[in-house]
Structures are given as structure tokens and as C-alpha cells.
Design a protein around this motif. Structure first.
Motif, PDB file in Angstrom:
ATOM      1  N   ARG A 104      30.711  38.311  59.142  1.00 61.90           N
ATOM      2  CA  ARG A 104      32.086  38.658  59.508  1.00 61.90           C
ATOM      3  C   ARG A 104      32.913  37.427  59.873  1.00 61.90           C
ATOM      4  NH1 ARG A 104      33.964  39.314  64.628  1.00 61.90           N
ATOM      5  NH2 ARG A 104      35.214  41.110  64.004  1.00 61.90           N
ATOM      6  N   ASN A 105      32.238  36.333  60.286  1.00 59.90           N
ATOM      7  CA  ASN A 105      32.981  35.129  60.641  1.00 59.90           C
ATOM      8  C   ASN A 105      33.318  34.259  59.432  1.00 59.90           C
ATOM      9  OD1 ASN A 105      33.084  35.555  63.448  1.00 59.90           O
ATOM     10  ND2 ASN A 105      30.968  34.875  63.660  1.00 59.90           N
ATOM     11  N   GLN A 106      32.759  34.631  58.272  1.00 58.70           N
ATOM     12  CA  GLN A 106      33.009  33.827  57.080  1.00 58.70           C
ATOM     13  C   GLN A 106      34.495  33.765  56.761  1.00 58.70           C
ATOM     14  OE1 GLN A 106      30.776  32.196  55.335  1.00 58.70           O
ATOM     15  NE2 GLN A 106      31.923  31.587  53.521  1.00 58.70           N
ATOM     16  N   TYR A 107      35.179  34.903  56.949  1.00 59.44           N
ATOM     17  CA  TYR A 107      36.588  34.960  56.587  1.00 59.44           C
ATOM     18  C   TYR A 107      37.492  35.350  57.751  1.00 59.44           C
ATOM     19  CZ  TYR A 107      34.822  34.796  51.860  1.00 59.44           C
ATOM     20  OH  TYR A 107      34.192  34.418  50.715  1.00 59.44           O
ATOM     21  N   PHE A 108      36.965  36.047  58.729  1.00 59.20           N
ATOM     22  CA  PHE A 108      37.845  36.610  59.740  1.00 59.20           C
ATOM     23  C   PHE A 108      37.825  35.852  61.057  1.00 59.20           C
ATOM     24  CE2 PHE A 108      36.429  40.314  57.078  1.00 59.20           C
ATOM     25  CZ  PHE A 108      37.539  40.266  56.265  1.00 59.20           C
ATOM     26  N   GLN A 109      37.047  34.762  61.093  1.00 61.03           N
ATOM     27  CA  GLN A 109      37.095  33.837  62.215  1.00 61.03           C
ATOM     28  C   GLN A 109      36.925  34.521  63.577  1.00 61.03           C
ATOM     29  OE1 GLN A 109      37.041  30.562  61.788  1.00 61.03           O
ATOM     30  NE2 GLN A 109      36.910  31.009  59.616  1.00 61.03           N
ATOM     31  N   GLY A 110      36.041  35.531  63.613  1.00 66.98           N
ATOM     32  CA  GLY A 110      35.722  36.156  64.884  1.00 66.98           C
ATOM     33  C   GLY A 110      36.850  36.975  65.482  1.00 66.98           C
ATOM     34  N   GLN A 111      37.814  37.408  64.668  1.00 61.50           N
ATOM     35  CA  GLN A 111      38.929  38.190  65.184  1.00 61.50           C
ATOM     36  C   GLN A 111      38.445  39.520  65.742  1.00 61.50           C
ATOM     37  OE1 GLN A 111      42.116  36.931  65.354  1.00 61.50           O
ATOM     38  NE2 GLN A 111      41.009  35.093  64.698  1.00 61.50           N
ATOM     39  N   GLN A 112      39.041  39.938  66.864  1.00 64.28           N
ATOM     40  CA  GLN A 112      38.611  41.168  67.521  1.00 64.28           C
ATOM     41  C   GLN A 112      39.401  42.393  67.048  1.00 64.28           C
ATOM     42  OE1 GLN A 112      35.880  41.083  69.525  1.00 64.28           O
ATOM     43  NE2 GLN A 112      35.858  38.968  68.780  1.00 64.28           N
ATOM     44  N   ASP A 113      40.469  42.195  66.330  1.00 64.92           N
ATOM     45  CA  ASP A 113      41.261  43.310  65.838  1.00 64.92           C
ATOM     46  C   ASP A 113      40.382  44.177  64.931  1.00 64.92           C
ATOM     47  OD1 ASP A 113      43.043  45.003  64.414  1.00 64.92           O
ATOM     48  OD2 ASP A 113      44.675  43.583  64.725  1.00 64.92           O
ATOM     49  N   PRO A 114      40.267  45.490  65.208  1.00 70.79           N
ATOM     50  CA  PRO A 114      39.406  46.358  64.397  1.00 70.79           C
ATOM     51  C   PRO A 114      39.827  46.415  62.935  1.00 70.79           C
ATOM     52  CG  PRO A 114      40.795  47.648  65.890  1.00 70.79           C
ATOM     53  CD  PRO A 114      40.902  46.222  66.324  1.00 70.79           C
ATOM     54  N   LEU A 115      41.071  46.023  62.634  1.00 63.33           N
ATOM     55  CA  LEU A 115      41.518  46.025  61.246  1.00 63.33           C
ATOM     56  C   LEU A 115      40.644  45.135  60.371  1.00 63.33           C
ATOM     57  CD1 LEU A 115      43.507  46.628  58.940  1.00 63.33           C
ATOM     58  CD2 LEU A 115      44.984  44.817  59.845  1.00 63.33           C
ATOM     59  N   PHE A 116      40.195  44.002  60.918  1.00 61.78           N
ATOM     60  CA  PHE A 116      39.397  43.067  60.134  1.00 61.78           C
ATOM     61  C   PHE A 116      38.038  43.658  59.780  1.00 61.78           C
ATOM     62  CE2 PHE A 116      42.471  40.455  62.346  1.00 61.78           C
ATOM     63  CZ  PHE A 116      42.913  39.614  61.342  1.00 61.78           C
ATOM     64  N   ASP A 117      37.396  44.281  60.777  1.00 68.51           N
ATOM     65  CA  ASP A 117      36.093  44.876  60.508  1.00 68.51           C
ATOM     66  C   ASP A 117      36.207  46.061  59.563  1.00 68.51           C
ATOM     67  OD1 ASP A 117      34.121  43.334  61.615  1.00 68.51           O
ATOM     68  OD2 ASP A 117      34.143  44.343  63.559  1.00 68.51           O
ATOM     69  N   SER A 118      37.237  46.880  59.729  1.00 73.16           N
ATOM     70  CA  SER A 118      37.391  48.042  58.858  1.00 73.16           C
ATOM     71  C   SER A 118      37.669  47.608  57.424  1.00 73.16           C
ATOM     72  CB  SER A 118      38.505  48.963  59.370  1.00 73.16           C
ATOM     73  OG  SER A 118      39.754  48.299  59.394  1.00 73.16           O
ATOM     74  N   PHE A 119      38.447  46.540  57.255  1.00 72.32           N
ATOM     75  CA  PHE A 119      38.731  46.008  55.919  1.00 72.32           C
ATOM     76  C   PHE A 119      37.443  45.470  55.281  1.00 72.32           C
ATOM     77  CE2 PHE A 119      40.488  42.358  53.300  1.00 72.32           C
ATOM     78  CZ  PHE A 119      40.994  43.165  52.289  1.00 72.32           C
ATOM     79  N   ARG A 120      36.656  44.730  56.071  1.00 72.83           N
ATOM     80  CA  ARG A 120      35.400  44.180  55.564  1.00 72.83           C
ATOM     81  C   ARG A 120      34.449  45.290  55.150  1.00 72.83           C
ATOM     82  NH1 ARG A 120      30.580  43.278  57.909  1.00 72.83           N
ATOM     83  NH2 ARG A 120      31.402  43.856  59.956  1.00 72.83           N
TER      84      ARG A 120
END
Length: 303
Positions: A104-120
């Protein structure tokens, strides 16, 4: 032409590949909720500022950004800035190799916004469907072309699969700009999931034809690698994207390529790998400003 993946007609598939290089796919097994969810999540990510997108979608240790704008992702970084303004593609996007999504840190730089995880997570699920569909279609093409299935297995490798998510902003002078310039894909297969705005056009019989969007369907088009694999029996389709002056367009496209080191052999082309092809394309874009493509590997008829 529409083809049903659940009961794939090999004759119709062959006709579509020879005469169009493109077809519509239905009954593909991807939930419509997933297709629309992915476009919606991407739309939310595109709403971030330009600076935020560049910052968030960069692998900082490697200084590699998956965010691009104004130019196809395969064009060398910064090339858009050196081109004439009227030739810059009216597009922005994310270029995501699917094999790297597990980190998950490959592209989203550890962002906590759930949008990033849901997109991934949506991309991971979508990628599994794409791999299944691409393999099913390719194996049917191998049977149609009477190719050696063992030899052809490495000609399409799911490990190379990547997704490009595109946003084409609306543009008041739509006749003066293209969302994506005229090109052929370098892939084996490209599989498009688009919204209902439309804009994709294919070149056939010396004219441009609009591909009408139909909810729930996918557009499959053949790339340069498939043309070479088929010994020019199947054709890589020339296409472009027109922008809309009233609405922005969103699409998600999956691309899949031959395996690393897989040598494409054909009576019409010198043996080459996809890496050879990609290096030649990059060189031509850098030195000439455009892609020459398969012609670079063509065996001269005078030879």
C-alpha cells in the motif's frame, strides 16, 4: 461487433480481429457495481489538486510517479512540456502495475484516507477479472490462429498487467484538441471500461468511426504485439479519443504484454522481445516525436 464471453464464438472472434481489431465484450462476469465503483473512486482522486496528485502518487525512494498528464504514460517524462501546446493530449491519468498493488505504500505513501485503500482494493479485484478475461480471449485467438499453445503461453503474461485510469477534462474548443492522439497500443490486448460520455474513435475504411458506449460492456482492442504474434492476420487497431466540450470523460483501461524475455517470432518480423520493442518506441518518440512501432521490425520484402 459484440461477443459474449460466456459462450465465445470463435468464428465471430476471428472476424472481429481480422476486420476490426476491436470488439465489444458482454457477459464478462465483472459486477457492474465494481466497474462503476472504480470509475467513481478514480474521479474522486482526480479531484485533488495537481500538486497533491504529484506528491501522493510518487514512489519517493525510486522517484517514480504513476501520475501523468498531457501525454500517454509511455512517452518519456517531461515530453509533454516540450511539445507544441496544440499537440498535447487533453488527458491526465494514473499508471498502475497490478503486481505492485499489494504494497500500500508503493503508491499511496501511507495515506490514512480510506479512499486510497478502497481504490487499491478495487484495483486488485478488478485486475483479477481482467487477467481472467485476457487469458480466455487470448487462448481463443491462439486456437483460431492454430498457434502452438505451449509456445504462445509466454506471449501473454498476466504478471505484466497494468491499469491506466484516465480523465479527459471537458474543453470548450473540443474541435481544436484531442484527448488522446492517433495511435496503436503496444500491448497484446487492451480492455477498456468507459463511462457514458463517449469519445473513442477507430479508423476503418479511411474514416473515423465513433464507438458508442454501452453500459456494462467492455471494449477489447488488439495491440501491436498481437498483430506480430498473428503474423499480421489480426491487426492492431488505430484509434484516438475526442474530448467533449460539455462533459469530462473517465475510463479505465487494462493492458497486458508478453512475458519478459519472450521472443516473438513471425515470418514477417525479425525476432524481438517486448523490451526490444519498447526501447525502440522510446527512442523514436525522443528523437522523432512519434512512435514508428512494428515497422521497425518488419522484414523487407526485398530481402
Amino acid at each position: 461487433m459484440s461477443l459474449d464471453l460466456g459462450s465465445l464464438n470463435l468464428e465471430k472472434l476471428g472476424d472481429a480481429c481480422r476486420n476490426w481489431g476491436l470488439f465489444r465484450l458482454v457477459s464478462h462476469g465483472i459486477p457492474e457495481t465494481l466497474m462503476s465503483q472504480l470509475r467513481s473512486q478514480a474521479k474522486n482522486l482526480f479531484s485533488f489538486s495537481f500538486e497533491t496528485k504529484q506528491r501522493l502518487f510518487t514512489n519517493k525512494p525510486a522517484a517514480v510517479s504513476i501520475y501523468f498528464w498531457g501525454t500517454p504514460a509511455l512517452t518519456p517524462s517531461g515530453a509533454a512540456l516540450a511539445r507544441a501546446p496544440q499537440s498535447i493530449n487533453w488527458v491526465e491519468g494514473f499508471n498502475v502495475p497490478l503486481t505492485q498493488l499489494s504494497d500500500r505504500n508503493q503508491y499511496f505513501q501511507g495515506q490514512q484516507d480510506p479512499l486510497f485503500d478502497s481504490f487499491r482494493l478495487s484495483l486488485e479485484e478488478y485486475g483479477k477479472h481482467m487477467s481472467r478475461i485476457a487469458r480466455t480471449i487470448f487462448e481463443a485467438m491462439v486456437r483460431n490462429l492454430h498457434l502452438d499453445s505451449t509456445q504462445s503461453h509466454s506471449d501473454l503474461s498476466e504478471s505484466t498487467g497494468l491499469v491506466r485510469v484516465y480523465r479527459y477534462p471537458k474543453f470548450s474548443k473540443a474541435d481544436e484538441a484531442l484527448g488522446m492522439e492517433v495511435h496503436t497500443d503496444s500491448s497484446v490486448l487492451s480492455i477498456l471500461n468507459e463511462d457514458q460520455v463517449g469519445g473513442l474513435e477507430v479508423f476503418k475504411d479511411d474514416k473515423w468511426l465513433l464507438v458508442q458506449p454501452i453500459p456494462g460492456s467492455l471494449i477489447v482492442n488488439l495491440g501491436d504485439m498481437m498483430q506480430a504474434i498473428s503474423n499480421d492476420e489480426y491487426m492492431s487497431v488505430k484509434h484516438r479519443v475526442k474530448v467533449n466540450k460539455n462533459e469530462e470523460r473517465h475510463s479505465v483501461c487494462y493492458f497486458v504484454f508478453p512475458g519478459e524475455g519472450s521472443v516473438i517470432r513471425s515470418s514477417r518480423y525479425k525476432p524481438f522481445t517486448y523490451s526490444d520493442f519498447q526501447a525502440r518506441v522510446q527512442h523514436d518518440i525522443k528523437t522523432l516525436g512519434f512512435k514508428v512501432g512494428l515497422q521497425r521490425f518488419k522484414i523487407s520484402e526485398d530481402a
